[in-house]
Scaffold this motif. Sequence first.
Motif, mmCIF file in Angstrom:
data_model
loop_
_atom_site.group_PDB
_atom_site.id
_atom_site.type_symbol
_atom_site.label_atom_id
_atom_site.label_comp_id
_atom_site.label_asym_id
_atom_site.label_seq_id
_atom_site.Cartn_x
_atom_site.Cartn_y
_atom_site.Cartn_z
ATOM 1 N N SER A 56 -32.906 -21.135 4.007
ATOM 2 C CA SER A 56 -32.365 -20.296 2.939
ATOM 3 C C SER A 56 -32.255 -18.850 3.411
ATOM 4 N N HIS A 57 -31.526 -18.062 2.642
ATOM 5 C CA HIS A 57 -31.421 -16.644 2.977
ATOM 6 C C HIS A 57 -32.781 -15.969 2.885
ATOM 7 N N THR A 58 -33.653 -16.456 2.008
ATOM 8 C CA THR A 58 -35.003 -15.889 1.900
ATOM 9 C C THR A 58 -35.790 -16.149 3.173
ATOM 10 N N TRP A 59 -35.668 -17.327 3.730
ATOM 11 C CA TRP A 59 -36.347 -17.644 4.990
ATOM 12 C C TRP A 59 -35.885 -16.689 6.086
ATOM 13 N N TYR A 60 -34.593 -16.441 6.152
ATOM 14 C CA TYR A 60 -34.057 -15.529 7.170
ATOM 15 C C TYR A 60 -34.524 -14.094 6.939
ATOM 16 N N ARG A 61 -34.721 -13.706 5.680
ATOM 17 C CA ARG A 61 -35.233 -12.362 5.412
ATOM 18 C C ARG A 61 -36.626 -12.191 6.018
ATOM 19 N N TRP A 62 -37.469 -13.202 5.891
ATOM 20 C CA TRP A 62 -38.803 -13.158 6.493
ATOM 21 C C TRP A 62 -38.718 -13.254 8.019
ATOM 22 N N PHE A 63 -37.863 -14.120 8.494
ATOM 23 C CA PHE A 63 -37.662 -14.285 9.944
ATOM 24 C C PHE A 63 -37.217 -12.967 10.565
ATOM 25 N N ASN A 64 -36.429 -12.194 9.853
ATOM 26 C CA ASN A 64 -35.899 -10.915 10.302
ATOM 27 C C ASN A 64 -37.000 -9.876 10.536
ATOM 28 N N GLU A 65 -38.172 -10.084 9.956
ATOM 29 C CA GLU A 65 -39.261 -9.101 10.086
ATOM 30 C C GLU A 65 -40.075 -9.276 11.364
ATOM 31 N N ILE A 66 -39.954 -10.402 12.028
ATOM 32 C CA ILE A 66 -40.768 -10.660 13.222
ATOM 33 C C ILE A 66 -40.562 -9.600 14.307
ATOM 34 N N PRO A 67 -39.314 -9.256 14.685
ATOM 35 C CA PRO A 67 -39.185 -8.239 15.732
ATOM 36 C C PRO A 67 -39.705 -6.864 15.319
ATOM 37 N N VAL A 68 -39.692 -6.551 14.032
ATOM 38 C CA VAL A 68 -40.239 -5.272 13.569
ATOM 39 C C VAL A 68 -41.741 -5.230 13.845
ATOM 40 N N LEU A 69 -42.427 -6.314 13.518
ATOM 41 C CA LEU A 69 -43.873 -6.375 13.741
ATOM 42 C C LEU A 69 -44.207 -6.346 15.229
ATOM 43 N N VAL A 70 -43.425 -7.070 16.027
ATOM 44 C CA VAL A 70 -43.667 -7.085 17.473
ATOM 45 C C VAL A 70 -43.422 -5.693 18.057
ATOM 46 N N LEU A 71 -42.351 -5.043 17.635
ATOM 47 C CA LEU A 71 -42.063 -3.698 18.137
ATOM 48 C C LEU A 71 -43.199 -2.739 17.810
ATOM 49 N N ALA A 72 -43.695 -2.784 16.593
ATOM 50 C CA ALA A 72 -44.795 -1.895 16.203
ATOM 51 C C ALA A 72 -46.022 -2.149 17.077
ATOM 52 N N ALA A 73 -46.344 -3.402 17.296
ATOM 53 C CA ALA A 73 -47.506 -3.735 18.122
ATOM 54 C C ALA A 73 -47.319 -3.286 19.569
ATOM 55 N N VAL A 74 -46.122 -3.493 20.124
ATOM 56 C CA VAL A 74 -45.862 -3.102 21.515
ATOM 57 C C VAL A 74 -45.941 -1.586 21.669
ATOM 58 N N VAL A 75 -45.353 -0.843 20.759
ATOM 59 C CA VAL A 75 -45.397 0.618 20.851
ATOM 60 C C VAL A 75 -46.843 1.106 20.792
ATOM 61 N N ILE A 76 -47.634 0.551 19.902
ATOM 62 C CA ILE A 76 -49.048 0.942 19.811
ATOM 63 C C ILE A 76 -49.780 0.604 21.107
ATOM 64 N N LEU A 77 -49.534 -0.585 21.639
ATOM 65 C CA LEU A 77 -50.184 -0.968 22.897
ATOM 66 C C LEU A 77 -49.823 -0.023 24.035
ATOM 67 N N VAL A 78 -48.553 0.326 24.145
ATOM 68 C CA VAL A 78 -48.082 1.157 25.260
ATOM 69 C C VAL A 78 -48.557 2.609 25.107
ATOM 70 N N VAL A 79 -48.516 3.141 23.909
ATOM 71 C CA VAL A 79 -48.867 4.548 23.708
ATOM 72 C C VAL A 79 -50.383 4.757 23.614
ATOM 73 N N VAL A 80 -51.049 3.941 22.815
ATOM 74 C CA VAL A 80 -52.485 4.129 22.569
ATOM 75 C C VAL A 80 -53.340 3.476 23.665
ATOM 76 N N LYS A 81 -52.847 2.364 24.225
ATOM 77 C CA LYS A 81 -53.613 1.583 25.217
ATOM 78 C C LYS A 81 -55.042 1.356 24.712
ATOM 79 N N PRO A 82 -55.174 0.607 23.610
ATOM 80 C CA PRO A 82 -56.466 0.477 22.942
ATOM 81 C C PRO A 82 -57.530 -0.283 23.736
#
Length: 141
Positions: free
Chosen positions: A114-140
């Motif tokens: 459904s279009h709702t499923w795709y709306r949720w699927f669309n959020e995956i790269p946003v979450l991955v990008l946020a995590a990668v940027v934090i990893l690269v900049v903060v190096k926790p």
Amino acid sequence: MLWVKSLHIIFVTSWFAGLFYLPRLFVNHAMVVSNHSPDYAVSERLKLMERKLYRFMLPLALLALGFGLWLWLGYGISGAWMHAKLTLVAVLVVYHWYCGRLLTDFRLDQNKHSHTWYRWFNEIPVLVLAAVVILVVVKPF
């Protein structure tokens, strides 16, 4: 090294633009085909847009990965944060590949979501990008 890093960032950003937009096209496509009387012309237009975008995304992904590999191996960038980042990059590669499978489903008029499923699927790269940027900049770790 700064040239390689700059090119890596440029191609990662460009690849992400596609990773953000292609699933959004899927949302619109799912809405069109879920109607009781789907609009054939709109569906065909979306198929064309999806195919062209996906075809353009592949070289961007390969260049982003290539320059990233150059940075990692050529300049000895390491650390536990890098292992976590590489895991997330693998997730993105699988996500990109899966978008290709979904594109094929739409092309064959066999969409199962459904279009709702795709709306949720669309959020995956946003979450991955946020995590990668934090990893690269903060190096926790």
